[in-house]
Design a protein around this motif. Structure first.
Motif, PDB file in Angstrom:
ATOM      1  N   PHE B 452     -10.756   5.548 -27.505  1.00  0.00           N
ATOM      2  CA  PHE B 452     -10.810   6.987 -27.284  1.00  0.00           C
ATOM      3  C   PHE B 452      -9.854   7.353 -26.146  1.00  0.00           C
ATOM      4  O   PHE B 452      -9.858   6.694 -25.106  1.00  0.00           O
ATOM      5  CB  PHE B 452     -12.226   7.414 -26.863  1.00  0.00           C
ATOM      6  CG  PHE B 452     -13.298   7.048 -27.851  1.00  0.00           C
ATOM      7  CD1 PHE B 452     -13.736   7.978 -28.778  1.00  0.00           C
ATOM      8  CD2 PHE B 452     -13.857   5.776 -27.858  1.00  0.00           C
ATOM      9  CE1 PHE B 452     -14.728   7.640 -29.695  1.00  0.00           C
ATOM     10  CE2 PHE B 452     -14.846   5.437 -28.769  1.00  0.00           C
ATOM     11  CZ  PHE B 452     -15.286   6.365 -29.693  1.00  0.00           C
ATOM     12  N   PHE B 463     -10.248   4.634 -23.355  1.00  0.00           N
ATOM     13  CA  PHE B 463     -11.417   3.762 -23.356  1.00  0.00           C
ATOM     14  C   PHE B 463     -11.406   2.914 -24.624  1.00  0.00           C
ATOM     15  O   PHE B 463     -11.241   3.441 -25.725  1.00  0.00           O
ATOM     16  CB  PHE B 463     -12.701   4.590 -23.310  1.00  0.00           C
ATOM     17  CG  PHE B 463     -13.922   3.722 -23.332  1.00  0.00           C
ATOM     18  CD1 PHE B 463     -14.450   3.237 -22.149  1.00  0.00           C
ATOM     19  CD2 PHE B 463     -14.513   3.347 -24.534  1.00  0.00           C
ATOM     20  CE1 PHE B 463     -15.552   2.397 -22.154  1.00  0.00           C
ATOM     21  CE2 PHE B 463     -15.615   2.511 -24.549  1.00  0.00           C
ATOM     22  CZ  PHE B 463     -16.132   2.025 -23.363  1.00  0.00           C
ATOM     23  N   HIS B 498     -13.912   9.011 -17.636  1.00  0.00           N
ATOM     24  CA  HIS B 498     -14.920   8.360 -18.463  1.00  0.00           C
ATOM     25  C   HIS B 498     -16.045   9.352 -18.774  1.00  0.00           C
ATOM     26  O   HIS B 498     -16.464   9.510 -19.932  1.00  0.00           O
ATOM     27  CB  HIS B 498     -15.459   7.153 -17.681  1.00  0.00           C
ATOM     28  CG  HIS B 498     -16.326   6.224 -18.467  1.00  0.00           C
ATOM     29  ND1 HIS B 498     -15.815   5.323 -19.379  1.00  0.00           N
ATOM     30  CD2 HIS B 498     -17.670   6.044 -18.472  1.00  0.00           C
ATOM     31  CE1 HIS B 498     -16.810   4.626 -19.909  1.00  0.00           C
ATOM     32  NE2 HIS B 498     -17.946   5.045 -19.383  1.00  0.00           N
ATOM     33  N   GLU B 499     -16.473  10.063 -17.760  1.00  0.00           N
ATOM     34  CA  GLU B 499     -17.523  11.060 -17.951  1.00  0.00           C
ATOM     35  C   GLU B 499     -17.024  12.223 -18.812  1.00  0.00           C
ATOM     36  O   GLU B 499     -17.797  12.791 -19.595  1.00  0.00           O
ATOM     37  CB  GLU B 499     -18.012  11.549 -16.583  1.00  0.00           C
ATOM     38  CG  GLU B 499     -19.233  12.443 -16.639  1.00  0.00           C
ATOM     39  CD  GLU B 499     -20.503  11.750 -17.143  1.00  0.00           C
ATOM     40  OE1 GLU B 499     -20.581  10.507 -17.059  1.00  0.00           O
ATOM     41  OE2 GLU B 499     -21.394  12.458 -17.650  1.00  0.00           O
ATOM     42  N   LEU B 501     -15.009  11.958 -21.307  1.00  0.00           N
ATOM     43  CA  LEU B 501     -15.138  11.484 -22.686  1.00  0.00           C
ATOM     44  C   LEU B 501     -16.580  11.603 -23.171  1.00  0.00           C
ATOM     45  O   LEU B 501     -16.835  12.043 -24.291  1.00  0.00           O
ATOM     46  CB  LEU B 501     -14.703  10.019 -22.785  1.00  0.00           C
ATOM     47  CG  LEU B 501     -13.242   9.715 -23.038  1.00  0.00           C
ATOM     48  CD1 LEU B 501     -13.045   8.199 -23.131  1.00  0.00           C
ATOM     49  CD2 LEU B 501     -12.736  10.384 -24.318  1.00  0.00           C
ATOM     50  N   PHE B 502     -17.502  11.209 -22.323  1.00  0.00           N
ATOM     51  CA  PHE B 502     -18.917  11.275 -22.686  1.00  0.00           C
ATOM     52  C   PHE B 502     -19.322  12.722 -22.961  1.00  0.00           C
ATOM     53  O   PHE B 502     -19.945  13.037 -23.988  1.00  0.00           O
ATOM     54  CB  PHE B 502     -19.753  10.648 -21.568  1.00  0.00           C
ATOM     55  CG  PHE B 502     -21.230  10.555 -21.839  1.00  0.00           C
ATOM     56  CD1 PHE B 502     -21.749  10.669 -23.119  1.00  0.00           C
ATOM     57  CD2 PHE B 502     -22.111  10.327 -20.791  1.00  0.00           C
ATOM     58  CE1 PHE B 502     -23.129  10.568 -23.357  1.00  0.00           C
ATOM     59  CE2 PHE B 502     -23.485  10.222 -21.017  1.00  0.00           C
ATOM     60  CZ  PHE B 502     -23.980  10.355 -22.292  1.00  0.00           C
ATOM     61  N   LEU B 505     -18.027  13.840 -26.271  1.00  0.00           N
ATOM     62  CA  LEU B 505     -18.773  13.286 -27.410  1.00  0.00           C
ATOM     63  C   LEU B 505     -20.114  13.989 -27.587  1.00  0.00           C
ATOM     64  O   LEU B 505     -20.564  14.211 -28.713  1.00  0.00           O
ATOM     65  CB  LEU B 505     -19.014  11.793 -27.215  1.00  0.00           C
ATOM     66  CG  LEU B 505     -17.912  10.846 -27.647  1.00  0.00           C
ATOM     67  CD1 LEU B 505     -18.337   9.405 -27.413  1.00  0.00           C
ATOM     68  CD2 LEU B 505     -17.533  11.045 -29.108  1.00  0.00           C
ATOM     69  N   ARG B 506     -20.753  14.324 -26.486  1.00  0.00           N
ATOM     70  CA  ARG B 506     -22.063  14.957 -26.572  1.00  0.00           C
ATOM     71  C   ARG B 506     -21.992  16.375 -27.117  1.00  0.00           C
ATOM     72  O   ARG B 506     -22.956  16.885 -27.666  1.00  0.00           O
ATOM     73  CB  ARG B 506     -22.715  15.034 -25.182  1.00  0.00           C
ATOM     74  CG  ARG B 506     -23.177  13.743 -24.580  1.00  0.00           C
ATOM     75  CD  ARG B 506     -24.061  14.009 -23.361  1.00  0.00           C
ATOM     76  NE  ARG B 506     -23.562  15.044 -22.509  1.00  0.00           N
ATOM     77  CZ  ARG B 506     -22.826  14.862 -21.409  1.00  0.00           C
ATOM     78  NH1 ARG B 506     -22.519  13.651 -21.008  1.00  0.00           N
ATOM     79  NH2 ARG B 506     -22.416  15.888 -20.690  1.00  0.00           N
ATOM     80  N   THR B 507     -20.859  17.004 -26.909  1.00  0.00           N
ATOM     81  CA  THR B 507     -20.796  18.442 -27.174  1.00  0.00           C
ATOM     82  C   THR B 507     -19.955  18.768 -28.405  1.00  0.00           C
ATOM     83  O   THR B 507     -19.561  19.914 -28.580  1.00  0.00           O
ATOM     84  CB  THR B 507     -20.238  19.183 -25.946  1.00  0.00           C
ATOM     85  OG1 THR B 507     -18.982  18.589 -25.594  1.00  0.00           O
ATOM     86  CG2 THR B 507     -21.184  19.071 -24.768  1.00  0.00           C
TER      87      THR B 507
END
Lengths: 536, 536
Positions: B452, B463, B498-499, B501-502, B505-507
């Motif tokens: 990603f 990542f 990194h956060e 990317l997270f 992905l969550r949204t």
């Protein structure tokens, strides 16, 4: 009625059928086999004693619709996309029936699914809703032997609802006898009082027990099984109760009173600076009602009565299966779509991730002799609702479609001859609270109302978009009354679980149209197909 | 041929049509408007001078198939699920045609899509592949005016390929003239040498320029436009070149030689302890070939010739549009599906996330007078391939379906009268390298081969599952030759990205069957529909 099928079953056989029983809003701990101190559920307990009782089973979202769609698709909620009640399941999603029908099983629904058809998706693909295909995809893959979602307010009651037709045939004279009889009570002066109001939950339903929803759906399930004969099937018997309206028929209603209500699980300290999203849910009407002890003592006995009634009908159903010779070749799963706060943590209903809401009862009876070693045992490994469908496929020896199905077969746990190398060490659940007043109170847009839970053996971490997380130490605080989500002491634990959530999101099954073996077979074979990449 | 449409366009109008031109594997910096020192592309430059040149545009995956499916669905790769070439796009995914056809536009394909039909999904929904619907969903929503994916090895060449029929009609006598003429050359003794081997890229194709793929597809596009007349349309003209086989026809092939090859972007230090996944890709045959300077000097001139040829045909097409009066009512997008390493960073082909691979050329010509202020400008805001479809819908005044489409309309950037409150500050791209030899070399299972990218104005963070990340400081190191992925100094930067990317992905848009306004309209209205939740 208590003649138990425990002693009766002696010849075990190969699985041909699946009886997939779901209650609605049944808390895992409202069964005697799961430790309820006041509620005796001998028939369900008998199932536990002949099968495996999974004591750490979790739904993929503590809301009816999305939880069920996860059961039926075998996929996490934000993968299948039906994130709340009445959010259509995309017509492109594969469901239980799509997997089981090619195995030769009639895959049939009796009761509730909470499926909303994807009208736009069907129109795009020119699928007529009334065609056999249209009906099937509208019923999330089930043949709707008896579809009844169990909530029929007068404003939207289907005039052709089969259960209402049945009630009218029995002499319950009303446009909507579901409401006026099965979910209403009679006041002191003979007046009809609606079950929509919990204040009426202390009185018995206006319907005879034999005509109540639970009895009727059990009858319909037996009618299907009788009709199916020796042809294999998967029957999803999906009870509407003990979901509200919390109205139970006589004689069950009178079995329980306030003295049978177990202590509420909450601390005053939970009201001190609660998590913002939890605080917003605490303001919901269902929470404010269940915060009152008088409401709890009024309503919970009715809830218990509904569970007790289900238990007796499970007994009746098991006896019937035995008489039909189906206990030898039928795997039985007993579960729920989610729990019910019933006032715990100052909350009502479900949606959030405390155990009262997110944990499921999950009993699996496997007639195969290979499961003998685990009969009557409990298993506290972390299990998810999405495991049910792979378990069924595994029991048939069918492909588990692991590129699409995100759960794992429970068979290696039930039949311990096999090797379970590594079981999952975390369970996950998700929430989209876009449709709830809490979102409005918090001033969030619909797409911002998301939360994610990861639960390991020791910890539960809940991530909320835009808010601090919650953290519970399940060893020290199994009651989940002490939220460590902002305690500096636990920063490292939170960081680790935060990363677990991220890893899980990254690695979900998102390449759903090609299996891993097919990928492996194709990897690096371009050259054999005549495509030369970068060859000098 | 250089009579430019720049001067010719004077009456701007309302958009009725879309000409969506895609090249295959065209690096963003292989255009003179994007700074190429040796390659002159005046016609494409003219488009840039009449529109906006987006200089930081990114594909959603640097691989043909998944990148295209993101363009066509408006969704990120791991959302649409067609994660590599020949991974079917689920029949349930909505595509450009599904959005534009209801707006009255014929939505037509001329050239390549790299779509693989979802045969299993179609069978499940009883869609006959040869029915009009079956054809449409098999062609990812386009009406296949001329479908040609442009790679026709003898082993799998369609005997009915229209381009081959055309070539045979022109006298190119072969079972597969695509290969034997258009993508082959003649050796010194008259022997046919295959374009599959890059060693032959220095010679001109055996086909006349007028019969080459680029010329033919341009002709087919013009035929469609002529045929369509005044009826509105969206034409996806999808060139196969400059993708390999790197074979260019005369006279273009002879325009460039080794002296025109711009310096390779790589440092010897990149071979010291490279990232494991990058190292595995460096071992691929295409990388080993392009690591050789002789190969680069042999092949890149052919690549440049193919770009130059496309440029001339763009000029021809624009003149034609002008003659047809279509420049006043047609929005034109010129882009590619991804880039081409051409030896940069010791790599060949694409797939990884350096700018040579992941960055797109993206020019948008908007005939509306509201766009006058931005004509001839560049815009370095972060733009994604998935923005194209929302831009089209916005230009028609149609709903942008933001619950399903994950991109943003570029119109507010192109027509700056509107307010662009906040534009995105990060672009994302994804990779599934399950099908590639690198995965085997690394000993990974197919589902483990994911990566990603998040790119902000200053940083690029990549990542990889199971491996350390990569990090590039795009201000200090725009050439991306210094991987800071394991430098302790940059731990905080990496953690932040990194956060990011997270969070992304969550949204993502995962509730695709209900729009946000519909959610808002329904929120907390259960009571009005007669459903009382928790009411005492």
């Amino acid at each position: 009625m208590h003649l138990s099928f425990v002693e009766a079953v002696d010849s075990m056989g190969t699985i041909r059928n699946f009886l997939f029983i779901m209650c609605d809003q049944l808390r895992a701990d409202y069964l005697s086999c799961n430790g309820h101190a006041q509620l005796d559920t001998p028939h369900i307990d008998a199932l536990a004693s002949r099968g495996v009782n999974f004591t750490r089973a979790y739904c993929q979202s503590p809301v009816c619709g999305p939880s069920r769609m996860s059961f039926y698709t075998g996929r996490y909620m934000f993968c299948h996309g039906a994130t709340w009640n009445n959010v259509p399941l995309s017509v492109g999603e594969w469901t239980m029936g799509d997997y089981l029908r090619p195995q030769g099983l009639r895959t049939v629904l009796v009761g509730k699914t909470h499926m909303r058809a994807d009208d736009a998706g069907m129109a795009r693909l020119e699928i007529a809703p009334v065609s056999p295909l249209g009906v099937r995809v509208s019923q999330c893959g089930f043949e709707p032997y008896e579809r009844d979602d169990g909530l029929h307010p007068d404003q939207s009651a289907d005039p052709h609802l089969a259960y209402n037709r049945y009630l009218r045939e029995q002499g319950y004279d009303s446009d909507n006898p579901w409401h006026d009889f099965a979910n209403a009570v009679e006041g002191p002066n003979g007046e009809v009082l609606s079950g929509w109001h919990m204040r009426n939950a202390h009185l018995p339903a206006r319907v005879a027990e034999k005509d109540s929803e639970t009895a009727y759906m059990t009858n319909r399930a037996m009618a299907f099984i009788r009709e199916a004969g020796d042809a294999p099937w998967c029957l999803h018997l999906s009870y509407i109760k003990p979901h509200w309206p919390y109205i139970a028929p006589a004689p069950y209603r009178d079995l329980y009173g306030g003295q049978h209500v177990v202590p509420v699980n909450r601390l005053a300290s939970e009201l001190d600076d609660p998590h913002p999203v939890v605080a917003a849910f605490m303001q919901h009407e269902e929470s404010r009602s269940f915060q009152r002890d008088d409401v709890r003592h009024h309503v919970i006995p009715a809830y218990m009565a509904l569970v007790k009634q289900i238990d007796d009908h499970i007994g009746r159903l098991l006896q019937f299966l035995q008489a039909q010779g189906r206990l030898d070749d039928t795997m039985i799963v007993f579960t729920s779509d989610h729990g019910d706060y019933l006032g715990d943590h100052w909350l009502g209903e479900k949606e959030l991730f405390h155990e009262a809401s997110v944990r499921l009862p999950l009993l699996v009876y496997d007639p195969d002799a290979a499961a003998d070693a685990t009969r009557g045992t409990t298993d506290d490994r972390l299990v998810e609702a999405i495991d049910v469908l792979p378990t069924f496929l595994d029991a048939l020896g069918a492909d588990l479609h692991p590129h699409r199905l995100e759960g794992r077969s429970l068979l290696p746990l039930i039949r311990p001859g096999g090797i379970v190398d590594t079981w999952r060490d975390a369970a996950f659940s998700e929430l989209d609270y876009a449709f709830r007043p809490a979102r409005l109170d918090l001033g969030r847009a619909p797409h911002e109302a998301r939360a994610f839970m990861v639960r390991t053996a020791d910890w539960k971490y809940i991530f909320y978009e835009h808010y601090r997380p919650q953290l519970f130490d399940l060893r020290a605080d199994p009651e989940e009354c002490h939220d460590l989500g902002s305690s500096p002491v636990y920063a490292a634990v939170r960081a680790e679980l935060h990363e677990r959530l991220f890893t899980w999101l990254r690695t979900r099954r998102t390449r759903t149209t090609v299996s891993d073996p097919a990928v492996a077979q194709r990897t690096a074979t371009a050259r054999h197909r005549g495509i030369l990449i970068g060859v000098w």
